[in-house]
Design a protein around this motif. Structure first.
Motif, PDB file in Angstrom:
ATOM      1  N   PHE A  17       0.811  -1.222   0.000  1.00 52.77           N
ATOM      2  CA  PHE A  17       0.000   0.000   0.000  1.00 52.77           C
ATOM      3  C   PHE A  17       0.841   1.268   0.000  1.00 52.77           C
ATOM      4  N   GLY A  18       2.170   1.115   0.010  1.00 50.70           N
ATOM      5  CA  GLY A  18       3.036   2.288  -0.029  1.00 50.70           C
ATOM      6  C   GLY A  18       3.058   3.073   1.259  1.00 50.70           C
ATOM      7  N   LEU A  19       2.898   2.393   2.406  1.00 52.42           N
ATOM      8  CA  LEU A  19       2.839   3.072   3.703  1.00 52.42           C
ATOM      9  C   LEU A  19       4.180   2.931   4.417  1.00 52.42           C
ATOM     10  N   GLY A  20       4.772   4.037   4.792  1.00 54.70           N
ATOM     11  CA  GLY A  20       5.955   4.029   5.635  1.00 54.70           C
ATOM     12  C   GLY A  20       7.257   3.992   4.871  1.00 54.70           C
ATOM     13  N   LEU A  21       7.593   2.871   4.256  1.00 57.72           N
ATOM     14  CA  LEU A  21       8.889   2.718   3.604  1.00 57.72           C
ATOM     15  C   LEU A  21       8.941   3.488   2.291  1.00 57.72           C
ATOM     16  N   ALA A  22      10.157   3.858   1.884  1.00 58.89           N
ATOM     17  CA  ALA A  22      10.343   4.653   0.672  1.00 58.89           C
ATOM     18  C   ALA A  22       9.951   3.856  -0.567  1.00 58.89           C
ATOM     19  N   PRO A  23       9.481   4.536  -1.627  1.00 54.38           N
ATOM     20  CA  PRO A  23       9.062   3.814  -2.840  1.00 54.38           C
ATOM     21  C   PRO A  23      10.180   3.018  -3.499  1.00 54.38           C
ATOM     22  N   GLU A  24      11.433   3.438  -3.344  1.00 55.23           N
ATOM     23  CA  GLU A  24      12.542   2.705  -3.963  1.00 55.23           C
ATOM     24  C   GLU A  24      13.069   1.590  -3.062  1.00 55.23           C
ATOM     25  N   SER A  25      12.472   1.391  -1.900  1.00 51.00           N
ATOM     26  CA  SER A  25      12.930   0.356  -0.982  1.00 51.00           C
ATOM     27  C   SER A  25      12.824  -1.021  -1.627  1.00 51.00           C
ATOM     28  N   PRO A  26      13.818  -1.893  -1.421  1.00 49.45           N
ATOM     29  CA  PRO A  26      13.743  -3.243  -2.008  1.00 49.45           C
ATOM     30  C   PRO A  26      12.925  -4.228  -1.198  1.00 49.45           C
ATOM     31  N   ASP A  27      12.235  -3.764  -0.146  1.00 48.38           N
ATOM     32  CA  ASP A  27      11.446  -4.710   0.648  1.00 48.38           C
ATOM     33  C   ASP A  27      10.406  -5.374  -0.239  1.00 48.38           C
ATOM     34  N   TRP A  28       9.976  -6.554   0.170  1.00 41.77           N
ATOM     35  CA  TRP A  28       9.187  -7.411  -0.706  1.00 41.77           C
ATOM     36  C   TRP A  28       7.810  -6.826  -1.017  1.00 41.77           C
ATOM     37  N   GLY A  29       7.175  -6.208  -0.054  1.00 45.57           N
ATOM     38  CA  GLY A  29       5.861  -5.630  -0.312  1.00 45.57           C
ATOM     39  C   GLY A  29       5.913  -4.503  -1.324  1.00 45.57           C
ATOM     40  N   THR A  30       6.902  -3.633  -1.199  1.00 46.32           N
ATOM     41  CA  THR A  30       7.060  -2.535  -2.165  1.00 46.32           C
ATOM     42  C   THR A  30       7.373  -3.076  -3.558  1.00 46.32           C
ATOM     43  N   SER A  31       8.187  -4.130  -3.637  1.00 49.35           N
ATOM     44  CA  SER A  31       8.509  -4.719  -4.940  1.00 49.35           C
ATOM     45  C   SER A  31       7.269  -5.338  -5.590  1.00 49.35           C
ATOM     46  N   ILE A  32       6.414  -5.972  -4.799  1.00 45.86           N
ATOM     47  CA  ILE A  32       5.163  -6.522  -5.351  1.00 45.86           C
ATOM     48  C   ILE A  32       4.284  -5.396  -5.880  1.00 45.86           C
ATOM     49  N   ASN A  33       4.188  -4.318  -5.128  1.00 44.93           N
ATOM     50  CA  ASN A  33       3.366  -3.192  -5.563  1.00 44.93           C
ATOM     51  C   ASN A  33       3.908  -2.573  -6.840  1.00 44.93           C
ATOM     52  N   ALA A  34       5.236  -2.476  -6.952  1.00 53.02           N
ATOM     53  CA  ALA A  34       5.834  -1.854  -8.138  1.00 53.02           C
ATOM     54  C   ALA A  34       5.625  -2.694  -9.388  1.00 53.02           C
ATOM     55  N   GLY A  35       5.516  -4.018  -9.233  1.00 55.26           N
ATOM     56  CA  GLY A  35       5.399  -4.866 -10.411  1.00 55.26           C
ATOM     57  C   GLY A  35       4.012  -5.376 -10.719  1.00 55.26           C
ATOM     58  N   ARG A  36       3.032  -5.053  -9.891  1.00 58.31           N
ATOM     59  CA  ARG A  36       1.706  -5.642 -10.093  1.00 58.31           C
ATOM     60  C   ARG A  36       1.003  -5.108 -11.337  1.00 58.31           C
ATOM     61  N   GLY A  37       1.382  -3.935 -11.811  1.00 61.01           N
ATOM     62  CA  GLY A  37       0.702  -3.369 -12.969  1.00 61.01           C
ATOM     63  C   GLY A  37       0.907  -4.165 -14.238  1.00 61.01           C
ATOM     64  N   LEU A  38       2.054  -4.855 -14.341  1.00 58.54           N
ATOM     65  CA  LEU A  38       2.374  -5.640 -15.539  1.00 58.54           C
ATOM     66  C   LEU A  38       2.428  -7.136 -15.215  1.00 58.54           C
ATOM     67  N   LEU A  39       1.675  -7.566 -14.205  1.00 57.34           N
ATOM     68  CA  LEU A  39       1.733  -8.949 -13.759  1.00 57.34           C
ATOM     69  C   LEU A  39       1.370  -9.924 -14.872  1.00 57.34           C
ATOM     70  N   GLN A  40       0.434  -9.556 -15.729  1.00 54.45           N
ATOM     71  CA  GLN A  40      -0.010 -10.462 -16.784  1.00 54.45           C
ATOM     72  C   GLN A  40       1.074 -10.682 -17.836  1.00 54.45           C
ATOM     73  N   PHE A  41       1.917  -9.681 -18.042  1.00 55.31           N
ATOM     74  CA  PHE A  41       2.905  -9.750 -19.118  1.00 55.31           C
ATOM     75  C   PHE A  41       4.319 -10.004 -18.593  1.00 55.31           C
ATOM     76  N   VAL A  42       4.647  -9.435 -17.428  1.00 49.79           N
ATOM     77  CA  VAL A  42       5.982  -9.594 -16.836  1.00 49.79           C
ATOM     78  C   VAL A  42       5.784 -10.063 -15.399  1.00 49.79           C
ATOM     79  N   PRO A  43       5.635 -11.366 -15.160  1.00 46.49           N
ATOM     80  CA  PRO A  43       5.234 -11.824 -13.834  1.00 46.49           C
ATOM     81  C   PRO A  43       6.349 -11.867 -12.796  1.00 46.49           C
ATOM     82  N   PHE A  44       7.611 -11.919 -13.216  1.00 43.27           N
ATOM     83  CA  PHE A  44       8.659 -12.217 -12.243  1.00 43.27           C
ATOM     84  C   PHE A  44       8.953 -11.083 -11.261  1.00 43.27           C
ATOM     85  N   PRO A  45       8.905  -9.799 -11.620  1.00 42.94           N
ATOM     86  CA  PRO A  45       9.159  -8.754 -10.608  1.00 42.94           C
ATOM     87  C   PRO A  45       8.253  -8.824  -9.385  1.00 42.94           C
ATOM     88  N   PRO A  46       6.935  -9.070  -9.518  1.00 38.15           N
ATOM     89  CA  PRO A  46       6.132  -9.243  -8.298  1.00 38.15           C
ATOM     90  C   PRO A  46       6.100 -10.677  -7.777  1.00 38.15           C
TER      91      PRO A  46
END
Length: 470
Positions: free
Chosen positions: A413-442
C-alpha cells in the motif's frame, strides 16, 4: 550472448527425473488417504471403529515417503550440480545456487553445530528429529543468512544499478555489452530496469531487520504488562485488559493510514508513540535485574547502571533521533512501520501472557516461592515466565510470520517505507501493474514472503510438538 535456460546442461538429465518424482509424489499423495479410509469399517455401533492400518495403507505410506525422498534427492542434485558444473554450462538455477554459496556454507555449519550440541540446546536441538521443525528451521535460516550476506550475494545494487535496455526483461537475459561484470539479470529486470534477484535478496535484509525486532519489542510490552495483570489481578487487570481490547478493536489498516498522513506526522504522534513503547525494554530489564539480584547490591547496581546507560543511548537515538554521537537513528518511514507493528502486536501478546499467568500462578512452585518470601516481580519473572516459555516461543515464531505479512501489506500500500525500498511488499506493488505480461518482478518477492512465513509456521509447529514432549 544468448538468453540462459533455467537448468542449463543439467536439464536433459534431471528434468525428466524431477517430472517422474513429482508424478510419483502426486499419485502417492492421492492413494494414501484412500488406503487409510479403507482401514475404517463403516456402519453403526462399535464396529465403526478403525480396524487398524492395512497392508495397502502401509504400502502407500512407504511410497509417499519414498517419493518425498526422491524429490529431495533430485532437488539436491540440481543444487549440487549447479554448483559444480562449469560456468558456461550453468543455467539460471545453477548460477543462483552459485551466488548463494555463503548461505549453503552457513546452513551446513549451523546444522552441524546444532547436531553436535544437540543435548545442550534444548528445544532447538530436538528440532532436528522433527521433520516439520527441521524444514522450518532450514527455511528461516536460509533467509537469515541471505540477509546477512546480501552484499556478497546480490550482483547489483538493488536501488541505484539501472541498466538501459533491461526494463521488464525475462529471467536469464544477457546485459548489453559491455555493461556489468556478471553478464545476466538472473531473474529478469523490473519496470525501472533493476535486477529482480538483487532486490529480492536485499529485501530479506529489510524485512528481517524490522520483523523480529518489532516482534521482540511487542513481547517486551506484552510481558511487562501481562505478568502483573494476571498475577495481581484486581483493578489493574481490569484497566489493562480494557486498554488491550480497545487497541485490538481499532482497524489496523486505518491506523497505518493515519500514522503516515502528513498532519499526524507533523504533530509528532509516531514519535510520541515510539517514546512510550520503546521505554518498555528498559523497564523490563531494570525490573528483571532488580528482582533477581536484590541480595547482591553491587552486581545489581552494575547491571542496572549498564542497562540504563546503554539502553538510554539506544532509546534516545531510536525513539527521538537524539543520539549525541550521531550513530543510532531510525528513518521516519521505518519508525512509523516499527511503531505500528509494535502497537498492533502488543495487546495480543498481553492477552496470551495474562492467560498463561492466570494458569501458572496456582502451581505448587509459585506457592513455594511465596512461602520463601520472594517478591511479586521475582515470582513473575523467575518462576512464572520461564514456565511459560514453550507457548511464548511458539507465538513468537508465528508472530514474526504475521509481522512479515503485515510488512508486505504496508509496502504494497506504499505506507511508511520509501518507494525505492527493495522490501518485498514494495517490490510486489511496483510490479503488479504488468503482472499479466511480466510476472517475475512481483512473483519473486511474493514467493520470498511465502517461504519465510511457511518456515516460521513450520518452526512454530516443531517447537510446539517438542515443548509438549518435555
Amino acid at each position: 550472448m544468448e538468453r540462459l535456460s533455467w537448468t542449463g546442461a543439467l536439464g536433459p538429465w534431471l528434468v525428466p527425473a524431477l517430472e517422474a518424482a513429482l508424478i510419483a509424489l502426486a499419485l502417492a499423495a492421492l492413494a494414501h488417504p484412500l488406503a487409510l479410509l479403507a482401514g475404517y469399517r463403516l456402519g453403526p455401533g462399535p464396529e465403526a471403529a478403525r480396524s487398524g492400518p492395512g497392508r495397502a495403507a502401509r504400502l502407500t505410506g512407504g511410497l509417499l515417503r519414498l517419493s518425498l525422498w526422491a524429490l529431495a534427492a533430485v532437488l539436491a542434485a540440481f543444487l549440487i550440480g549447479g554448483l559444480l558444473v562449469p560456468p558456461e554450462a550453468k543455467g539460471i538455477l545453477g548460477r543462483i545456487a552459485t551466488r548463494l554459496w555463503p548461505v549453503w556454507l552457513s546452513l551446513g555449519a549451523s546444522f552441524a553445530l546444532v547436531a553436535l550440541f544437540r543435548r545442550r540446546l534444548g528445544l532447538l536441538g530436538h528440532l532436528l528429529g522433527n521433520p516439520a521443525g527441521a524444514v522450518g528451521l532450514a527455511l528461516v535460516m536460509f533467509w537469515v543468512f541471505a540477509a546477512l550476506f546480501a552484499d556478497q550475494i546480490a550482483p547489483f545494487d538493488p536501488v541505484t544499478d539501472v541498466i538501459a535496455g533491461m526494463k521488464n526483461k525475462p529471467p536469464g537475459t544477457p546485459l548489453p555489452a559491455p555493461e556489468g561484470t556478471y553478464g545476466y539479470y538472473l531473474l529478469g529486470g523490473d519496470a525501472l530496469a533493476r535486477d529482480v534477484f538483487s532486490r529480492a535478496v536485499a529485501g530479506a535484509r529489510v524485512v528481517l531487520a524490522i520483523a523480529p525486532a518489532a516482534t521482540l519489542f511487542a513481547f517486551m510490552v506484552g510481558i511487562t504488562l501481562g505478568l502483573p495483570a494476571g498475577y495481581l489481578g484486581g483493578r489493574l487487570d481490569l484497566l489493562l485488559s480494557f486498554l488491550a481490547n480497545l487497541v485490538l478493536a481499532f482497524p489496523v489498516i486505518l491506523l497505518f493510514f493515519l500514522l503516515v498522513t502528513p498532519e499526524i506526522v507533523a504533530m509528532g504522534v509516531p514519535t510520541y508513540m515510539a517514546g512510550a513503547l520503546f521505554l518498555f525494554p528498559l523497564i523490563f530489564l531494570t525490573i528483571l535485574w532488580n528482582s533477581r539480584f536484590r541480595t547482591h547490591p553491587p552486581l545489581r547496581a552494575a547491571l542496572i547502571g549498564a542497562t540504563l546507560v546503554l539502553g538510554g543511548w539506544l532509546y534516545a537515538g531510536l525513539a527521538w533521533n537524539a543520539d549525541p554521537f550521531g550513530v543510532v537513528s531510525m528513518p521516519a518511514g521505518v519508525l512509523i512501520v516499527f511503531v505500528s507493528v509494535v502497537f498492533v502486536n502488543a495487546p495480543s501478546v498481553f492477552r496470551i501472557v495474562r492467560g498463561l499467568t492466570l494458569d501458572i500462578r496456582t502451581r505448587d512452585y509459585v506457592a513455594a516461592a511465596q512461602t520463601r518470601g520472594e517478591g511479586p516481580w521475582y515470582i513473575m519473572l523467575w518462576e512464572i515466565l520461564p514456565n511459560a516459555r514453550g507457548p511464548l516461543l511458539v507465538d513468537f515464531c508465528l508472530r514474526i510470520g504475521y509481522t512479515t505479512i503485515l510488512l508486505g501489506t504496508l509496502g504494497f500500500f506504499g505506507l511508511g517505507l520509501a518507494p525505492e525500498s527493495p522490501d518485498w511488499g514494495t517490490s510486489i506493488n511496483a510490479g503488479r501493474g504488468l503482472l499479466q505480461f511480466v510476472p517475475f518482478p512481483p512473483l519473486v518477492p511474493a514467493i520470498a514472503i511465502m517461504s519465510l512465513v511457511l518456515g516460521m509456521n513450520l518452526l512454530a509447529d516443531g517447537l510446539r510438538e517438542e515443548s509438549l514432549r518435555e
